[in-house]
Design a protein around this motif. Structure first.
Motif, mmCIF file in Angstrom:
data_model
loop_
_atom_site.group_PDB
_atom_site.id
_atom_site.type_symbol
_atom_site.label_atom_id
_atom_site.label_comp_id
_atom_site.label_asym_id
_atom_site.label_seq_id
_atom_site.Cartn_x
_atom_site.Cartn_y
_atom_site.Cartn_z
ATOM 1 N N HIS A 16 0.870 -1.187 0.000
ATOM 2 C CA HIS A 16 0.000 0.000 0.000
ATOM 3 C C HIS A 16 0.902 1.230 0.000
ATOM 4 O O HIS A 16 1.561 1.530 1.000
ATOM 5 C CB HIS A 16 -0.909 0.015 1.227
ATOM 6 N N ASP A 17 0.959 1.916 -1.136
ATOM 7 C CA ASP A 17 1.818 3.089 -1.300
ATOM 8 C C ASP A 17 0.942 4.337 -1.214
ATOM 9 O O ASP A 17 0.243 4.681 -2.167
ATOM 10 C CB ASP A 17 2.539 3.022 -2.642
ATOM 11 N N PHE A 18 0.988 5.026 -0.059
ATOM 12 C CA PHE A 18 0.156 6.204 0.134
ATOM 13 C C PHE A 18 0.692 7.403 -0.634
ATOM 14 O O PHE A 18 -0.062 8.334 -0.930
ATOM 15 C CB PHE A 18 0.041 6.532 1.626
ATOM 16 N N ASN A 19 1.983 7.424 -0.941
ATOM 17 C CA ASN A 19 2.532 8.525 -1.736
ATOM 18 C C ASN A 19 2.052 8.461 -3.179
ATOM 19 O O ASN A 19 1.679 9.480 -3.775
ATOM 20 C CB ASN A 19 4.067 8.501 -1.685
ATOM 21 N N LYS A 20 2.066 7.275 -3.736
ATOM 22 C CA LYS A 20 1.608 7.085 -5.113
ATOM 23 C C LYS A 20 0.103 6.894 -5.207
ATOM 24 O O LYS A 20 -0.471 6.992 -6.294
ATOM 25 C CB LYS A 20 2.322 5.877 -5.736
ATOM 26 N N LEU A 24 -1.462 4.001 -4.632
ATOM 27 C CA LEU A 24 -1.645 2.728 -5.328
ATOM 28 C C LEU A 24 -1.532 1.563 -4.352
ATOM 29 O O LEU A 24 -0.844 1.651 -3.325
ATOM 30 C CB LEU A 24 -0.591 2.557 -6.435
ATOM 31 N N THR A 25 -2.206 0.476 -4.708
ATOM 32 C CA THR A 25 -2.073 -0.794 -4.004
ATOM 33 C C THR A 25 -1.693 -1.860 -5.022
ATOM 34 O O THR A 25 -2.249 -1.898 -6.123
ATOM 35 C CB THR A 25 -3.388 -1.191 -3.302
ATOM 36 N N ALA A 26 -0.744 -2.711 -4.645
ATOM 37 C CA ALA A 26 -0.311 -3.797 -5.520
ATOM 38 C C ALA A 26 -0.455 -5.126 -4.790
ATOM 39 O O ALA A 26 -0.118 -5.244 -3.608
ATOM 40 C CB ALA A 26 1.128 -3.590 -5.966
ATOM 41 N N VAL A 38 -2.400 -4.226 -9.857
ATOM 42 C CA VAL A 38 -2.282 -2.872 -9.298
ATOM 43 C C VAL A 38 -3.618 -2.159 -9.438
ATOM 44 O O VAL A 38 -4.284 -2.253 -10.480
ATOM 45 C CB VAL A 38 -1.176 -2.069 -10.022
ATOM 46 N N ILE A 39 -3.997 -1.428 -8.375
ATOM 47 C CA ILE A 39 -5.250 -0.682 -8.367
ATOM 48 C C ILE A 39 -5.070 0.565 -7.516
ATOM 49 O O ILE A 39 -4.137 0.661 -6.700
ATOM 50 C CB ILE A 39 -6.411 -1.553 -7.828
ATOM 51 N N THR A 40 -5.962 1.522 -7.691
ATOM 52 C CA THR A 40 -5.934 2.733 -6.877
ATOM 53 C C THR A 40 -6.144 2.389 -5.406
ATOM 54 O O THR A 40 -7.000 1.572 -5.063
ATOM 55 C CB THR A 40 -7.015 3.720 -7.345
#
Length: 262
Positions: free
Chosen positions: A142-146, A148-150, A161-163
């Motif tokens: 879980h990338d809060f900067n980008k 995105l979740t992978a 990958v999804i928002t």
């Protein structure tokens, strides 16, 4: 009386022979100048090799720092028990801290390893092979900067990958507080299961746009974009879809992410 005489020619010959031993055959008396030049060349080669070795140490140290020190963060190994209920994201209200009022059908448990990097606004989750065979092991970022979740499905060896859905994924700082309370025993969750369904839409060609951590997770894997799908209970079973489930938690409930291909 005996008269002792010396052969001067022999003496000169011996002196000459001794002098020849001091100067090797074929060697120029100016040879020391050549030795000095050779020493300087060796010194330059040594300095160049030392510089290359030091640069390799610096580059290698930066690599190790990036991949191991920066990614250490806070690591938690914990688990929760949850109820096998048919609940969807739309049924969950963030303002309600309690569980749904329906009676529990059965209790299952899930364990995972969570690594939280608060400075990088990143959460990394490893879901091992589950106790029950109805979901896949996975690695999740879980990338809060980008934003995105992978998901890396370890059974399929595919990446999705999804928002990032911030309504169900706790921010790293809040998640750390929750996990600390779970480990300390001050919060012993017996929670419920929330379902979400994703559809595979297209394949990613440019991995650089996914950021460092997701690109590292999905490097060398077939990577696809996902679209979150609204489903109605009982209706999704009528469609012939190839679906795989990943169960994980990063909130006060367990999430079942179902990834389907048409």
């Amino acid at each position: 009386m005996v008269k002792v005489t010396f052969n001067t020619a022999l003496a000169q010959k011996d002196v000459k022979k001794d002098s020849e031993t001091l100067i090797p055959d074929g060697k120029d008396p100016e040879a020391p100048e050549f030795v000095v030049r050779q020493s300087r060349a060796w010194c330059w080669c040594f300095c160049l090799g030392l510089a290359l070795m030091l640069s390799g140490v610096v580059v290698g140290g930066a690599y190790l720092y990036r991949y191991y020190v920066l990614e250490e963060g806070q690591v938690f190994v914990c688990g929760v028990k949850y109820r096998e209920d048919d609940y969807r994201i739309a049924d969950y209200n963030e303002e309600d801290d309690g569980m749904p009022e329906e009676p529990a059908v059965s209790l299952r448990s899930i364990q995972e390893t969570v690594r939280v990097m608060q400075d990088d606004e990143m959460t990394l989750i490893h879901v091992p092979v589950p106790e029950f065979g109805d979901s896949d092991p996975a690695d999740i970022v879980h990338d809060f900067n980008k934003g995105l979740t992978a998901y890396l499905d370890l059974s399929l060896d595919k990446c999705y990958v999804i928002t990032l859905n911030t309504s169900v994924v706790m921010p790293p700082r809040d998640l750390v507080d929750l996990l600390i309370n779970i480990k300390a025993g001050t919060y012993l969750p017996q929670t419920y299961l929330v379902h979400e369904q994703m559809m595979v839409t297209e394949k990613f060609d440019d991995m650089d746009q996914l950021g460092f951590f997701i690109s590292k997770l999905c490097r060398g894997k077939d990577t696809y974009r996902l679209h979150r799908r609204d489903t109605i209970l009982g209706m999704q079973k009528r469609e012939a879809l190839n679906c795989h489930k990943i169960r994980h938690f990063e909130n006060k409930f367990v999430m079942e992410t179902e990834i389907c291909e048409p």
